[in-house]
Design an enzyme around this catalytic site. Structure first.
Site, mmCIF file in Angstrom:
data_model
loop_
_atom_site.group_PDB
_atom_site.id
_atom_site.type_symbol
_atom_site.label_atom_id
_atom_site.label_comp_id
_atom_site.label_asym_id
_atom_site.label_seq_id
_atom_site.Cartn_x
_atom_site.Cartn_y
_atom_site.Cartn_z
ATOM 1 N N ARG A 249 0.862 -1.181 0.000
ATOM 2 C CA ARG A 249 0.000 0.000 0.000
ATOM 3 C C ARG A 249 0.901 1.234 0.000
ATOM 4 O O ARG A 249 1.984 1.219 0.587
ATOM 5 C CB ARG A 249 -0.914 0.005 1.221
ATOM 6 C CG ARG A 249 -1.909 -1.159 1.238
ATOM 7 C CD ARG A 249 -2.780 -1.134 2.493
ATOM 8 N NE ARG A 249 -3.721 -2.244 2.497
ATOM 9 C CZ ARG A 249 -3.485 -3.443 3.010
ATOM 10 N NH1 ARG A 249 -2.301 -3.673 3.594
ATOM 11 N NH2 ARG A 249 -4.384 -4.400 2.967
ATOM 12 N N LYS A 276 -2.834 -1.585 7.330
ATOM 13 C CA LYS A 276 -4.262 -1.263 7.258
ATOM 14 C C LYS A 276 -5.045 -2.162 8.194
ATOM 15 O O LYS A 276 -6.040 -1.760 8.793
ATOM 16 C CB LYS A 276 -4.776 -1.440 5.822
ATOM 17 C CG LYS A 276 -6.247 -1.095 5.658
ATOM 18 C CD LYS A 276 -6.691 -1.229 4.223
ATOM 19 C CE LYS A 276 -8.163 -0.885 4.076
ATOM 20 N NZ LYS A 276 -8.637 -1.025 2.679
ATOM 21 N N HIS A 346 -2.752 2.213 -5.618
ATOM 22 C CA HIS A 346 -3.427 0.941 -5.379
ATOM 23 C C HIS A 346 -3.454 0.093 -6.647
ATOM 24 O O HIS A 346 -3.569 -1.140 -6.594
ATOM 25 C CB HIS A 346 -4.855 1.195 -4.894
ATOM 26 C CG HIS A 346 -5.459 0.024 -4.185
ATOM 27 N ND1 HIS A 346 -5.984 -1.053 -4.852
ATOM 28 C CD2 HIS A 346 -5.602 -0.242 -2.869
ATOM 29 C CE1 HIS A 346 -6.445 -1.932 -3.977
ATOM 30 N NE2 HIS A 346 -6.220 -1.473 -2.768
ATOM 31 N N ARG A 349 -1.125 -2.862 -6.884
ATOM 32 C CA ARG A 349 -1.571 -4.076 -6.189
ATOM 33 C C ARG A 349 -2.514 -4.888 -7.079
ATOM 34 O O ARG A 349 -2.417 -6.121 -7.168
ATOM 35 C CB ARG A 349 -2.248 -3.700 -4.876
ATOM 36 C CG ARG A 349 -1.280 -3.087 -3.874
ATOM 37 C CD ARG A 349 -1.990 -2.408 -2.711
ATOM 38 N NE ARG A 349 -2.789 -3.298 -1.882
ATOM 39 C CZ ARG A 349 -2.317 -4.109 -0.952
ATOM 40 N NH1 ARG A 349 -0.989 -4.156 -0.735
ATOM 41 N NH2 ARG A 349 -3.115 -4.864 -0.216
ATOM 42 N N HIS A 373 -3.612 -8.908 3.003
ATOM 43 C CA HIS A 373 -5.045 -8.796 3.275
ATOM 44 C C HIS A 373 -5.348 -9.479 4.598
ATOM 45 O O HIS A 373 -4.767 -10.520 4.917
ATOM 46 C CB HIS A 373 -5.855 -9.464 2.160
ATOM 47 C CG HIS A 373 -5.896 -8.645 0.903
ATOM 48 N ND1 HIS A 373 -6.156 -9.181 -0.335
ATOM 49 C CD2 HIS A 373 -5.706 -7.315 0.703
ATOM 50 C CE1 HIS A 373 -6.128 -8.227 -1.245
ATOM 51 N NE2 HIS A 373 -5.850 -7.087 -0.640
ATOM 52 N N TYR A 383 -1.682 -20.191 9.270
ATOM 53 C CA TYR A 383 -1.318 -20.901 8.050
ATOM 54 C C TYR A 383 -0.481 -20.002 7.147
ATOM 55 O O TYR A 383 0.474 -20.431 6.514
ATOM 56 C CB TYR A 383 -2.590 -21.339 7.329
ATOM 57 C CG TYR A 383 -2.346 -22.244 6.147
ATOM 58 C CD1 TYR A 383 -1.647 -23.450 6.292
ATOM 59 C CD2 TYR A 383 -2.826 -21.912 4.886
ATOM 60 C CE1 TYR A 383 -1.435 -24.288 5.218
ATOM 61 C CE2 TYR A 383 -2.617 -22.746 3.802
ATOM 62 C CZ TYR A 383 -1.922 -23.928 3.974
ATOM 63 O OH TYR A 383 -1.703 -24.755 2.903
#
Length: 420
Positions: A249, A276, A346, A349, A373, A383
């Protein structure tokens, strides 16, 4: 026996003439009109306090206050006295409250609310919030007592923002103003919160995606970056390259201090609170983000360190080195390159997500973890850390190699790039 007083008539009040000395015309119940030598006519009321001492109230001047209005105020004072309250003290308190309300302007309360929220916000969020209020709301509503602001005034301020096409800003400021009005209410400052229920007043904001080029547009974009015909500063050029290579970001890149990067060990870890998802509700484990990088990204960082390594920030602000580069610097660089409304911070991304999945054949989950995310639960988060770190490192090197091949004119765009 108390002397009976014949009530005044409107004609008597109107025709009362000034004399050499002040005199009084009584209406009963303590109410009287005092006529001054200047001709001024003052409504007053006599009453006795609980300790027996005589006191008086002022109800204003005639004709600003009519006979009927003066009688209404007399009755209100008598009811207060009957309930055990001192009408004079009640009037002083009412006046104090009115003065306080007048002093509690929207801007004053908004700045108090903003200062109260600083500890919960990132610096960029705090600056953007107060800046938006200063530009769009304070000029319209800032000087008004917060309790006096009507729905019509609130709507007019938001409509002015919409009229220039800034629909999303209008929507966000409506929500911000609603929180400010609520903050005032919680502190005992009465108001109607005219921003809270404006659900159908603003024009709907159409959901959309951030502007981003496609994989087929990469060759021209990379050529523009390499040629640097628009003469961007070297740190800005490195910032764009790192945005492309790392697809962080924008704020996570430009607000990075050198202290987060270990050039010797080759590690870059962004603290959870700077992400974020740096909110406990989303990231209860306070998971830091490991930035997996290619050898090319490390070369750029070492090159950048030669330029800005003595500063706190990777990308110091050109005007004030105590601050990091602004978000707008990336957009301005893209604009100068001819990519306004075609590419955004953005957008890097979005470009990486689609291209790595389609051209390099990496699974969505691996790319998603590199994008940092927020995961839906603790199992997914665990994981992520346990299984994808090495795979992400390989993916980032493949991505850098892919970009290098594209820039050199390889046919890799057509045939694809298989990940092992």
């Amino acid at each position: 026996m108390a002397k009976l007083v014949k009530p005044l008539s409107p004609v008597q009040v109107k025709n009362a003439k000034a004399k050499d000395k002040p005199y009084k015309l009584f209406d009963g119940g303590g109410l009287y009109l005092e006529v001054m030598p200047t001709g001024a006519k003052l409504w007053r009321m006599k009453f006795r306090q609980a300790n027996g001492k005589e006191n008086r109230l002022s109800f204003g001047t005639y004709p600003d206050v009519s006979l009927e209005q003066a009688r209404q105020r007399r009755e209100e004072a008598r009811k207060l006295k009957a309930s055990g309250l001192d009408p004079a003290q009640a009037k002083k308190e009412e006046k104090r409250i009115k003065l306080d309300n007048a002093a509690n302007t929207f801007e004053k309360i908004a700045r108090q609310w903003h200062a109260n929220r600083l500890g919960a916000w990132k610096e960029s969020t705090a600056k953007d919030t107060i800046r938006r209020l200063e530009i769009d709301i304070f000029p319209q509503l800032g000087a008004l007592p917060i309790g006096s602001i009507t729905h019509q005034q609130m709507i007019a301020a938001l409509r002015k923002i919409e009229d220039r096409g800034a629909h999303e800003i209008a929507r966000r400021l409506k929500a911000t103003c609603a929180r400010i009005f609520s903050y005032a209410s919680q502190h005992g400052i009465e108001n109607k919160n005219p921003a809270a229920d404006l659900k159908d007043v603003l024009k709907p904001v159409q959901a959309g995606h951030f502007a981003a080029i496609t994989a087929d547009e990469l060759p021209a974009f990379l050529t523009a970056m390499s040629n640097n015909d628009v003469r961007l500063y070297k740190p800005t050029r490195i910032a764009l390259r790192l945005m492309l290579l790392l697809f962080l970001r924008t704020s996570e890149l430009i607000e990075t201090p050198w202290s987060e990067i270990d050039l010797e060990k080759g590690e870059w870890i962004i603290p959870w609170h700077r992400m974020k998802r740096g909110k406990l509700a989303i990231n209860p484990d306070k998971t830091d983000h490991h930035v997996c990088m290619s050898s090319r990204a490390w070369e750029l960082l070492r090159e950048l360190h030669e330029l800005t390594g003595r500063n706190k920030w990777l990308f110091p602000n050109q005007r004030d080195h105590e601050k990091p580069m602004s978000n707008g610097a990336i957009l301005m660089a893209l604009k100068r390159m001819g990519y306004q409304n075609r590419m955004t911070g953005h957008g890097f991304r979005a470009l990486a997500m689609s291209t790595i999945k389609e051209r390099l054949n990496y699974r969505h989950e691996v790319v998603d973890r590199q994008l940092a995310h927020a995961q839906k639960n603790k199992v997914d988060s665990a994981y992520d850390r346990a299984m994808f770190l090495e795979e992400r490192k390989k993916m980032m090197q493949d991505w850098a190699d892919y970009l290098d091949a594209v820039e050199k004119g390889s046919n890799v765009i057509r045939v694809g790039f298989k990940a092992a």
